[in-house]
Design an enzyme around this catalytic site. Structure first.
Site, mmCIF file in Angstrom:
data_model
loop_
_atom_site.group_PDB
_atom_site.id
_atom_site.type_symbol
_atom_site.label_atom_id
_atom_site.label_comp_id
_atom_site.label_asym_id
_atom_site.label_seq_id
_atom_site.Cartn_x
_atom_site.Cartn_y
_atom_site.Cartn_z
ATOM 1 N N CYS A 83 29.126 45.827 60.285
ATOM 2 C CA CYS A 83 30.761 45.541 59.781
ATOM 3 C C CYS A 83 31.012 46.982 59.400
ATOM 4 O O CYS A 83 30.766 47.539 58.242
ATOM 5 C CB CYS A 83 30.694 44.760 58.592
ATOM 6 S SG CYS A 83 32.480 44.820 58.037
ATOM 7 N N CYS B 205 33.351 47.480 56.228
ATOM 8 C CA CYS B 205 32.512 47.377 54.879
ATOM 9 C C CYS B 205 31.994 48.554 54.470
ATOM 10 O O CYS B 205 31.667 48.824 53.559
ATOM 11 C CB CYS B 205 31.680 46.065 54.947
ATOM 12 S SG CYS B 205 31.907 44.676 55.863
ATOM 13 N N ASP B 206 31.069 49.118 55.531
ATOM 14 C CA ASP B 206 30.015 50.099 55.319
ATOM 15 C C ASP B 206 30.449 51.413 55.829
ATOM 16 O O ASP B 206 29.615 52.435 55.623
ATOM 17 C CB ASP B 206 28.831 49.867 55.780
ATOM 18 C CG ASP B 206 28.365 48.372 55.134
ATOM 19 O OD1 ASP B 206 28.575 48.050 54.020
ATOM 20 O OD2 ASP B 206 27.633 47.544 55.897
#
Ligand code: NDP
Length: 315
Positions: A135, A138-139
């Site tokens: 993701c 997200c990261d």
């Protein structure tokens, strides 16, 4: 069996929450099991520009929080838990949840969505969360000024590669063929981005890393050229897997009809499954459109299908 719910909805992405909105407004008092990722896949996205009604776009988490509040306003009950088993053999259906509650339901709407696929390498598992991610939204933030690989050749890989250039100094797209399956517009965006380079006809054989001060880090990947058979070590700080998704249907295996890839089969122009009283909507039954708006649309269809089913099939 004192408390029989009219509608139990499993999943809380755009499909599940739209089904909840419609069934709540039809006075069916739906119970929604939100699952382990309340709000679904949109909670791990950034900007959503293609959900009608938001002229300037909206952040995915904000869109889902707004839907949640809208649904609660009409009295839907939302539980941050998972359903762990279902007896589909007779109505009312019997469900058990992760808190060991027993629930009975006249109808069930399945909206459990899909999740990212992985390469299934032992080293990928070892470094998941320590340099391996599925993701980018997200990261990506953790890779400011660093070099990352993105694996895949579809729209997801293009989207993630582009997004990661906001943070990373260099993004290398690793794809197993020399042609991308991504749409032309997405490919063009990536081609115009000079931070992205390509490693084609290539697969990751191993994620390489090290442990420093008790913490694991990715330092590179062993890459194999599938045409020449040559292997090489490419240095990088992170690896993003973007090779597609699989439906969250383990719970329903053996009970509901599914296609060969595990997506629930629904009847044409309907959200009905092969079990009367059980409906499916959103990505769990759609591997083609997979959009928030199509998921929401099919959630609405499920709600109307469930309402009519209850009317015509009183217990
Ligand atoms: P896709 O199935 O379209 O693409 C998956 C990619 O990963 C393919 O290039 C495939 O290679 C590769 N791949 C699959 N398995 C492996 C493996 N084991 N090892 C190496 N490579 C692998 O998935 P996406 O998630 O990209 O897209 C899914 C759907 O969602 C599509 O319909 C897409 O259009 C849509 N989408 C739309 C977006 C948008 O419009 N903004 C954004 C993201 C997705 P190969 O090509 O060789 O099969």
């Amino acid at each position: 069996m004192s408390d029989i719910k009219k509608v139990v909805i499993i999943g809380s992405g755009p499909a599940g929450l739209t089904a909840a909105l419609y069934t709540a407004r039809a006075n069916l008092n739906p119970l929604v099991y939100e699952g382990i990722q309340p709000g679904g896949q949109l909670t791990i996205t950034t900007e959503v520009e293609n959900f009608p009604g938001f002229e300037h776009g909206i952040m995915g988490p904000e869109l889902m929080e707004t839907m949640r509040k809208q649904v609660k306003r009409f009295g839907a009950e939302l539980l941050p838990q998972e359903v762990v088993s279902i007896d589909f053999s007779k109505r009312p259906f019997r469900l058990l949840d992760s808190k060991k509650n027993e629930i009975f339901a006249e109808t069930i709407i399945i909206a459990t969505g899909a999740k990212a696929k992985l390469l299934n390498l032992p080293s990928e598992k070892e470094y998941m969360g320590y340099g391996v991610s599925a993701c980018a939204t997200c990261d990506g933030f953790f890779y400011r000024g660093l070099k990352v690989l993105v694996v895949g050749g579809g729209d997801t890989a293009m989207e993630e590669a582009n997004f990661l250039t906001k943070f990373a100094s260099e993004v290398v797209l690793v794809h197993r063929r020399n042609e991308f399956r991504a749409s032309k517009i997405m490919q063009d965006k990536v081609k115009a981005n000079n931070k992205v380079s390509y490693l084609l006809d290539s697969v990751i054989e191993e994620v390489v890393g090290e442990t420093k001060d008790g913490k694991k880090y990715v330092t590179g990947a062993k890459i194999k050229n599938v045409k020449t058979g040559e292997t090489s070590l490419i240095k990088c700080d992170g690896i993003f897997m973007a090779i597609g998704h699989e439906p969250n249907t383990t719970l329903f295996k053996g009970a509901l009809d599914m296609d060969e890839t595990g997506y629930i089969i629904t009847k044409p122009k309907s959200t009905a499954t092969n079990v009367p009283g059980v409906f499916a909507c959103g990505d769990v039954q759609d591997h083609y459109y997979r959009q928030a708006i199509t998921a929401a649309g099919s959630g609405c269809m499920s709600a109307i299908d469930a309402e009519r089913f209850i009317d015509h099939n009183p217990l």
